[in-house]
Write an enzyme that holds these catalytic residues in place. Structure first.
Site, PDB file in Angstrom:
ATOM      1  N   HIS A 315      30.065  34.918  40.864  1.00  0.00           N
ATOM      2  CA  HIS A 315      29.645  33.557  40.511  1.00  0.00           C
ATOM      3  C   HIS A 315      29.353  33.513  39.019  1.00  0.00           C
ATOM      4  O   HIS A 315      28.827  34.471  38.452  1.00  0.00           O
ATOM      5  CB  HIS A 315      28.380  33.173  41.292  1.00  0.00           C
ATOM      6  CG  HIS A 315      28.129  31.702  41.292  1.00  0.00           C
ATOM      7  ND1 HIS A 315      27.502  31.060  40.260  1.00  0.00           N
ATOM      8  CD2 HIS A 315      28.465  30.758  42.193  1.00  0.00           C
ATOM      9  CE1 HIS A 315      27.448  29.760  40.539  1.00  0.00           C
ATOM     10  NE2 HIS A 315      28.021  29.551  41.700  1.00  0.00           N
ATOM     11  N   ASP A 373      30.673  30.572  49.457  1.00  0.00           N
ATOM     12  CA  ASP A 373      31.987  30.338  50.074  1.00  0.00           C
ATOM     13  C   ASP A 373      32.395  31.457  51.026  1.00  0.00           C
ATOM     14  O   ASP A 373      33.172  31.224  51.960  1.00  0.00           O
ATOM     15  CB  ASP A 373      33.048  30.173  48.981  1.00  0.00           C
ATOM     16  CG  ASP A 373      32.859  28.876  48.235  1.00  0.00           C
ATOM     17  OD1 ASP A 373      32.592  28.921  47.027  1.00  0.00           O
ATOM     18  OD2 ASP A 373      32.912  27.819  48.877  1.00  0.00           O
TER      19      ASP A 373
HETATM   20  C1  SDX Z   1      31.924  28.050  43.790  1.00  0.00           C
HETATM   21  O1  SDX Z   1      29.898  27.056  39.392  1.00  0.00           O
HETATM   22  C2  SDX Z   1      29.405  26.779  40.602  1.00  0.00           C
HETATM   23  O2  SDX Z   1      28.271  26.480  40.745  1.00  0.00           O
HETATM   24  C3  SDX Z   1      30.440  26.822  41.738  1.00  0.00           C
HETATM   25  C4  SDX Z   1      29.881  26.735  43.154  1.00  0.00           C
HETATM   26  C5  SDX Z   1      29.332  25.362  43.440  1.00  0.00           C
HETATM   27  O3  SDX Z   1      28.518  25.264  44.358  1.00  0.00           O
HETATM   28  O4  SDX Z   1      29.819  24.379  42.804  1.00  0.00           O
HETATM   29  O5  SDX Z   1      28.868  27.704  43.325  1.00  0.00           O
HETATM   30  C6  SDX Z   1      30.974  26.976  44.198  1.00  0.00           C
HETATM   31  O6  SDX Z   1      32.927  27.740  43.193  1.00  0.00           O
HETATM   32  C7  SDX Z   1      31.567  29.502  44.053  1.00  0.00           C
HETATM   33  C8  SDX Z   1      32.633  30.515  43.487  1.00  0.00           C
HETATM   34  C9  SDX Z   1      33.805  30.569  44.468  1.00  0.00           C
HETATM   35  N1  SDX Z   1      34.916  31.353  43.878  1.00  0.00           N
HETATM   36  C10 SDX Z   1      35.280  32.538  44.393  1.00  0.00           C
HETATM   37  O7  SDX Z   1      34.684  33.134  45.295  1.00  0.00           O
HETATM   38  C11 SDX Z   1      36.565  33.111  43.791  1.00  0.00           C
HETATM   39  C12 SDX Z   1      36.354  34.581  43.439  1.00  0.00           C
HETATM   40  N2  SDX Z   1      35.383  34.649  42.346  1.00  0.00           N
HETATM   41  C13 SDX Z   1      35.921  34.787  41.006  1.00  0.00           C
HETATM   42  O8  SDX Z   1      37.114  34.165  40.749  1.00  0.00           O
HETATM   43  C14 SDX Z   1      34.843  34.657  39.926  1.00  0.00           C
HETATM   44  O9  SDX Z   1      33.785  35.416  40.320  1.00  0.00           O
HETATM   45  C15 SDX Z   1      34.322  33.267  39.561  1.00  0.00           C
HETATM   46  C16 SDX Z   1      35.410  32.334  39.229  1.00  0.00           C
HETATM   47  C17 SDX Z   1      33.493  32.709  40.660  1.00  0.00           C
HETATM   48  C18 SDX Z   1      33.425  33.456  38.336  1.00  0.00           C
HETATM   49  O10 SDX Z   1      34.238  33.858  37.308  1.00  0.00           O
HETATM   50  P1  SDX Z   1      33.621  34.193  35.857  1.00  0.00           P
HETATM   51  O11 SDX Z   1      32.207  33.811  35.742  1.00  0.00           O
HETATM   52  O12 SDX Z   1      34.585  33.649  34.854  1.00  0.00           O
HETATM   53  O13 SDX Z   1      33.591  35.748  35.896  1.00  0.00           O
HETATM   54  P2  SDX Z   1      34.604  36.647  35.112  1.00  0.00           P
HETATM   55  O14 SDX Z   1      35.992  36.253  35.449  1.00  0.00           O
HETATM   56  O15 SDX Z   1      34.184  36.672  33.684  1.00  0.00           O
HETATM   57  O16 SDX Z   1      34.329  38.083  35.793  1.00  0.00           O
HETATM   58  C19 SDX Z   1      33.501  39.028  35.171  1.00  0.00           C
HETATM   59  C20 SDX Z   1      34.054  40.375  35.646  1.00  0.00           C
HETATM   60  C21 SDX Z   1      35.546  40.545  35.335  1.00  0.00           C
HETATM   61  O17 SDX Z   1      35.806  41.926  35.271  1.00  0.00           O
HETATM   62  P3  SDX Z   1      35.839  42.650  33.781  1.00  0.00           P
HETATM   63  O18 SDX Z   1      36.750  41.786  32.927  1.00  0.00           O
HETATM   64  O19 SDX Z   1      34.385  42.601  33.312  1.00  0.00           O
HETATM   65  O20 SDX Z   1      36.356  44.028  34.051  1.00  0.00           O
HETATM   66  O21 SDX Z   1      33.956  40.427  37.088  1.00  0.00           O
HETATM   67  C22 SDX Z   1      35.259  40.505  37.636  1.00  0.00           C
HETATM   68  C23 SDX Z   1      36.231  40.032  36.573  1.00  0.00           C
HETATM   69  O22 SDX Z   1      37.523  40.618  36.766  1.00  0.00           O
HETATM   70  N3  SDX Z   1      35.282  39.631  38.807  1.00  0.00           N
HETATM   71  C24 SDX Z   1      35.859  39.948  39.965  1.00  0.00           C
HETATM   72  C25 SDX Z   1      35.587  38.866  40.810  1.00  0.00           C
HETATM   73  N4  SDX Z   1      34.865  37.947  40.156  1.00  0.00           N
HETATM   74  C26 SDX Z   1      34.683  38.430  38.902  1.00  0.00           C
HETATM   75  N5  SDX Z   1      36.571  41.028  40.357  1.00  0.00           N
HETATM   76  C27 SDX Z   1      37.026  41.002  41.630  1.00  0.00           C
HETATM   77  N6  SDX Z   1      36.804  40.006  42.518  1.00  0.00           N
HETATM   78  C28 SDX Z   1      36.080  38.920  42.136  1.00  0.00           C
HETATM   79  N7  SDX Z   1      35.857  37.948  42.982  1.00  0.00           N
END
Ligand code: SDX
Length: 438
Positions: A315, A373
């Site tokens: 998140h 989710d």
């Molecule tokens: C919702 O914003 C809100 O409030 C949204 C929400 C709401 O109520 O409106 O809460 C609802 O959208 C919840 C989120 C649902 N999405 C998912 O579950 C999809 C999977 N999650 C990811 O895509 C991700 O975690 C996000 C999109 C939720 C957040 O992305 P960020 O904040 O841009 O995080 P990031 O991409 O900068 O990740 C930081 C690190 C990275 O690795 P490094 O570059 O540091 O090596 O964490 C890794 C990312 O690759 N990472 C993941 C991951 N999420 C982040 N690696 C594997 N699986 C994941 N799910």
């Protein structure tokens, strides 16, 4: 201020451009709770500088009094009330009233609010005709964002966004009609006849009946489904300035009507990085198929060269357990036990994936926890709701929050159209080259 009181300077942050030595004192915008902000509006005029913050990781787009999130402490408040208390003691309509008005309703006010919503559950027959223009296998989110935007054509007066009474009527219409429109998408998908609202039923019961009733047989309200859905609706009602809410604020800032504005929010929520994640969780679990395949998917999630991510984990704001996930996980486990389906491969895989991810350093070091989710996808599946309807359920709940945020934005005394700038990195000016000379 009396003369004997010490002068306390207004809080500011000084920014200095070390290329020119020029500085500017930027006022600090104080919060009532949580982080304050730096008012960067003087920056461009004083130093000819813009702020740069792709993804708005450190940018407050507005002042808001609706929802407070503390990602580090795992706090979520609607108008100051902790989500844990609202999930346990409130109802979705009461939470909708709270988000819109700022206060919990008295009994007469709640009854009046419920009546006003109930008056608007029907839709124009012309709207129902739109459904038949979609392919039989159209995704319900594609249908919903279309028909919600199309409501603009039925309520031209909704363009009067400066009129508070007109805004309130649009709010009642959207909250009242969304279940009817959502259930209509589901019925169209299944090739079953639309079920009209029954206004003698509660909000959630009415929605479930429009979803699952068939003309050929009486429909029995399932109290387990009602309780689970009420909790899911409360937990998803608002969440500060997430992508879809920011979309609603930006789209609405042009003063377009609220139906078009909410349709824009639906579009943004559909993405798998956002509200579409609940549906993506199920596709991921089906792709994993069996507990024995989990390690290879965990490896893929860690591989920077693999676009695969663990859906339902991570998140932008919560860097510990999403408080909603903690609440919904409890309901999820109770439901799986109540339905005696914990042993089914899909749910076994989900619980094992959760266990492994919570112990794995890659996820721990990046503070990646299961989010709302992850569990809402599992609950909705256990309730027998089609996967393609999961994000539609999210829309139903979030409509209350989107409207509250839209109203707060539109009612701002100095409300103006949102228009971000950019850091240009393209070509400098150059002259046109005739075709013969290229
Ligand atoms: C919702 O914003 C809100 O409030 C949204 C929400 C709401 O109520 O409106 O809460 C609802 O959208 C919840 C989120 C649902 N999405 C998912 O579950 C999809 C999977 N999650 C990811 O895509 C991700 O975690 C996000 C999109 C939720 C957040 O992305 P960020 O904040 O841009 O995080 P990031 O991409 O900068 O990740 C930081 C690190 C990275 O690795 P490094 O570059 O540091 O090596 O964490 C890794 C990312 O690759 N990472 C993941 C991951 N999420 C982040 N690696 C594997 N699986 C994941 N799910």
């Amino acid at each position: 201020m009396s003369s004997d009181q010490p002068h306390i300077p207004a809080p500011t942050v000084t920014v200095t451009d070390n290329r020119t030595g020029s500085s500017v004192d930027l006022p600090i915008v104080s919060s009532s709770h949580g982080a304050s902000g730096i008012d960067v509006r003087p920056l461009q005029k004083s130093l000819d500088l813009l702020t740069f913050d792709p993804g708005f990781m450190s940018t407050a787009s507005c002042r808001s009094a609706i929802t407070y999130i503390d990602g580090g402490a795992g706090l979520l408040w609607y108008r100051g009330y902790p989500i844990e208390q609202l999930a346990e003691k409130s109802s979705f309509l009461e939470v909708s009233y709270l988000l819109l008005s700022g206060e919990l309703p008295s009994a007469p006010h709640l009854d009046r609010f419920r009546d006003l919503i109930t008056q608007h559950t029907m839709v124009h027959e012309g709207v129902l005709k739109f459904y038949h223009g979609f392919r039989h296998d159209a995704h319900p989110m594609a249908i919903l964002l279309g028909v919600v935007g199309a409501l603009s054509a039925f309520y031209p007066e909704a363009m009067e966004v400066s009129d508070p009474a007109c805004r309130m009527t649009s709010a009642y219409r959207l909250i009242g009609k969304m279940p009817t429109l959502a259930a209509g998408a589901f019925k169209y998908l299944r090739g079953e006849p639309f079920i009209y609202p029954d206004d003698s039923l509660g909000y959630i019961e009415n929605f479930l009946r429009m979803m699952f009733a068939l003309p050929a047989a009486p429909y029995r309200i399932n109290p387990v489904m009602v309780r689970a859905m009420e909790s899911i609706f409360i937990l998803h009602a608002d969440h500060e300035q997430n992508a879809s809410t920011s979309t609603v604020r930006l789209a609405g800032s042009s003063r377009v009507n609220p139906f078009a504005t909410i349709s824009a929010g639906i579009s943004s929520l559909w993405g798998p990085s956002h509200g579409g994640a609940n549906e993506a969780v199920l596709h991921m679990l089906q792709q994993i198929g069996d507990v024995k395949n989990i390690p290879q998917f965990i490896a893929r999630a860690k591989d920077r060269n693999d676009p695969f991510r663990l859906m339902g984990f991570g998140h932008r704001v919560y860097k510990q357990y999403d408080p909603r996930a903690r609440i919904i996980r409890k309901h999820c486990m109770e439901l799986l036990d109540e339905l005696d389906v914990r042993g089914q491969p899909l749910f076994k895989t989900a619980l094992e994936l959760e266990r492994i991810a919570l112990e794995d350093d890659y996820f721990i070091s990046r503070q990646l926890y299961p989010n709302v989710d992850f569990y809402s996808g599992i609950i909705l599946k256990a309730l027998g709701i089609d996967t393609s309807m999961f994000t539609v359920i999210f829309v139903l709940a979030r409509t209350a929050g989107w409207i509250a945020q839209w109203m707060e934005m539109i009612a701002e005394p100095d409300q103006r159209i949102g228009r971000p700038r950019q850091i240009y990195v393209g070509q400098t000016q150059r002259d046109y080259v005739p075709l013969a000379a290229r």
